[in-house]
Design an enzyme around this catalytic site. Sequence first.
Site, PDB file in Angstrom:
ATOM      1  N   GLU A 245      -0.208   4.089   9.409  1.00 49.56           N
ATOM      2  CA  GLU A 245       1.191   3.649   8.549  1.00 49.56           C
ATOM      3  C   GLU A 245       2.257   4.258   9.075  1.00 49.56           C
ATOM      4  O   GLU A 245       3.400   3.546   9.121  1.00 49.56           O
ATOM      5  CB  GLU A 245       0.998   4.719   7.234  1.00 49.56           C
ATOM      6  CG  GLU A 245       2.160   4.122   6.126  1.00 49.56           C
ATOM      7  CD  GLU A 245       3.360   4.955   6.248  1.00 49.56           C
ATOM      8  OE1 GLU A 245       4.355   4.686   5.403  1.00 49.56           O
ATOM      9  OE2 GLU A 245       3.324   5.986   7.072  1.00 49.56           O
ATOM     10  N   GLU A 246       2.365   5.091  10.034  1.00 47.82           N
ATOM     11  CA  GLU A 246       3.591   5.670  10.522  1.00 47.82           C
ATOM     12  C   GLU A 246       4.015   4.724  11.669  1.00 47.82           C
ATOM     13  O   GLU A 246       5.118   4.884  12.240  1.00 47.82           O
ATOM     14  CB  GLU A 246       3.242   6.994  11.316  1.00 47.82           C
ATOM     15  CG  GLU A 246       3.239   8.348  10.217  1.00 47.82           C
ATOM     16  CD  GLU A 246       4.019   8.690   9.410  1.00 47.82           C
ATOM     17  OE1 GLU A 246       5.282   7.947   9.461  1.00 47.82           O
ATOM     18  OE2 GLU A 246       4.149   9.567   8.616  1.00 47.82           O
TER      19      GLU A 246
ATOM     20  N   ASP B 272       2.144   8.453  -1.740  1.00 45.63           N
ATOM     21  CA  ASP B 272       3.020   8.934  -0.603  1.00 45.63           C
ATOM     22  C   ASP B 272       3.963  10.007  -0.788  1.00 45.63           C
ATOM     23  O   ASP B 272       3.906  10.148  -2.287  1.00 45.63           O
ATOM     24  CB  ASP B 272       3.539   7.697  -0.040  1.00 45.63           C
ATOM     25  CG  ASP B 272       3.842   7.778   1.701  1.00 45.63           C
ATOM     26  OD1 ASP B 272       3.936   9.021   1.968  1.00 45.63           O
ATOM     27  OD2 ASP B 272       3.426   6.953   2.372  1.00 45.63           O
TER      28      ASP B 272
END
Length: 353
Positions: A222-223, A242
């Site tokens: 995701e990052e 999140d």
Amino acid sequence: MELNDHRDFLLNTAKTLLTIDSPSGFTHQVTAKAEEIAQGLGYETRRTNKGGLIILVPGREQGKRIGLCAHIDTLGLMCRAVTERGELMLTKIGGPQLPTLDGEYCRIYTRDGRVYTGTILSLSPASHVFDDALTRPRDEQNMYVRLDEKVRTSADVQALGIEVGDYICMDPKTTVTQSGFLKSRFIDDKGSVACLLTLLKLMSASGMRPRYDTEIHFTVYEEVSHGAATIPADLDELLAVDMGCVGLDLTCSEYQVSICAKDSAGPYDYDLVSRLIRLAKENNVDYAVDVYPHYTSDVAVALQAGGDMKAALIGPGVHASHGMERTHVDGMVETVKLTALYLECGAPDESIR
């Protein structure tokens, strides 16, 4: 489901996950730990080809397929060069705030399994030596890792097995205060992973099941913006769990669950967001609705990959994101509550015990 009885599990799970290094692309250990916890609670799991974890939760009714997602990867660094003096030059993985890393301890992982320690520093680290010790930029060109080994040359570093491309992982400095604050790097998003594992424990202990078949995706890139590309495009709904943002004109606090109406990728599904707000209001969940201008989530990736699902985003309020983050157990508890309400967890069933 009595959540207060599981606060210790929630915080202990968060601490366990936070102390396992897992920058994007280097998540095998933390994913294995999350899988071990889920399987220990009696749930079936499987892995994606990219290394993500899927936890399968059978529902009470047919009709929909629901997805929850949280990312288990974090920000990090990688060695991009070794100087003639044996300094490790670095490059970012994701978007860590480099000025906050000046002076932080770290671990360096070699490709053959060795682990070394070091400190992330400015190239002008000493006030008694450098005129620009206070003013030199803290960026990729002006910061390095000082190894805790006797190295004087690049050859000395090479002899240790350290090479370009090795991961550099920051010490998260995870702490839980008596007042209920969780302080750590990478609460984004391991705090939410802990929330979802706690929800699984609650359901397992009570014998409750969601209304519809549910799959929980713990994504691992995701990052770096492609974590959710493996989420099935034919899910009916997807709820990303999140971090919620705190600061400026945002209304969310660390003690609440945030419901995001829009982020930098655009608005979330109107009906689903409205349903989450209604559920929070009707069940006395402490929540806030906000718009995040500098934020995107796994939802955007899933939709851009062709997903045809309704999607929304919630999460505990987190202060100082991508720096030294902080949330409160109350915000995490409210996140678990709202997620359980969304899934319409119902009557006990022996099959999930």
